[in-house]
Design an enzyme around this catalytic site. Structure first.
Site, PDB file in Angstrom:
ATOM      1  CG  HIS A  60      -0.099   0.051   2.498  1.00 36.92           C
ATOM      2  ND1 HIS A  60       0.487  -1.079   3.038  1.00 36.92           N
ATOM      3  CD2 HIS A  60       0.251   1.083   3.281  1.00 36.92           C
ATOM      4  CE1 HIS A  60       1.158  -0.723   4.120  1.00 36.92           C
ATOM      5  NE2 HIS A  60       1.038   0.584   4.279  1.00 36.92           N
ATOM      6  CG  HIS A  75       0.285   5.852   2.557  1.00 29.10           C
ATOM      7  ND1 HIS A  75      -0.971   5.308   2.641  1.00 29.10           N
ATOM      8  CD2 HIS A  75       1.009   5.285   3.547  1.00 29.10           C
ATOM      9  CE1 HIS A  75      -1.007   4.453   3.666  1.00 29.10           C
ATOM     10  NE2 HIS A  75       0.199   4.416   4.217  1.00 29.10           N
TER      11      HIS A  75
END
Length: 156
Positions: A60, A75
C-alpha cells in the site's frame, strides 16, 4: 542538488494534504506534498513520481531514495495497511532502481472504497522544507498519471 520534479503516480483530483483523513499526513508530520483523490475506474497502475531506488516497499505504500539523499513517499489510500496486501500487486522489488513513470504497483480504488477506506493518495517530500516544495497544479485540478505535480527546490 537540483530542482526535483515529481509527477502524479495516479490519475485523479489534486487535494491539499490537510484534506487527508490522517493526522500524520494532514499535519505534514513526515513532510510537505499534496494528495490525490484517484479516479475510480477499476484496477489502476501506480507510477514512480521520479527516478530513484525503492527503499521502503509495502503493498500500500513505497518510498524512493534519490541519489542526492532526498526521499519521496507515495501512500496508496489511507489505513490500507489493514487490507494486508489484499487487492494490491507489487511490480518492483525493494532495492530496485526505477524511472519516473515506471509502474510500482497496481490496485483498485473501487475495492478500497468498498472496504470503507479512503482512497486518498498522499505524495510526500520526506522531511522536506515546506518552503522548498511547490505544487505545479491547483487544488481541484484533475491530473493524469505521469503529469507534473510538485517541484522540490534544493536545500540552500
Amino acid at each position: 542538488m537540483t530542482l526535483l520534479r515529481l509527477t502524479s503516480p495516479v490519475p485523479g483530483v489534486v487535494r491539499p494534504l490537510s484534506a487527508v483523513p490522517d493526522e500524520v499526513f494532514a499535519g505534514e508530520m513526515v513532510g510537505p506534498g499534496v494528495a490525490l483523490e484517484p479516479d475510480r475506474n477499476g484496477r489502476q497502475d501506480v507510477l514512480a513520481p521520479c527516478d530513484g531506488v525503492v527503499g521502503a516497499l509495502h503493498p500500500h505504500a513505497f518510498a524512493l531514495e534519490l541519489d542526492d539523499g532526498r526521499g519521496v513517499l507515495v501512500h496508496v489510500g489511507i489505513d490500507t495497511v489493514t487490507l494486508a496486501g489484499l487487492g494490491f500487486d507489487l511490480r518492483v522489488e525493494r532495492g530496485q532502481r526505477v524511472r519516473a513513470g515506471q509502474v510500482v504497483l497496481t490496485w483498485s480504488p473501487v475495492d478500497v472504497a468498498a472496504a470503507g477506506l479512503s482512497t486518498m493518495c498522499p505524495v510526500i517530500a520526506l522531511q522536506g522544507d515546506p518552503a522548498a516544495v511547490t505544487s505545479s497544479v491547483a487544488d481541484g485540478d484533475h491530473v493524469d498519471a505521469g503529469q507534473a505535480l510538485l517541484e522540490w527546490a534544493p536545500a540552500r
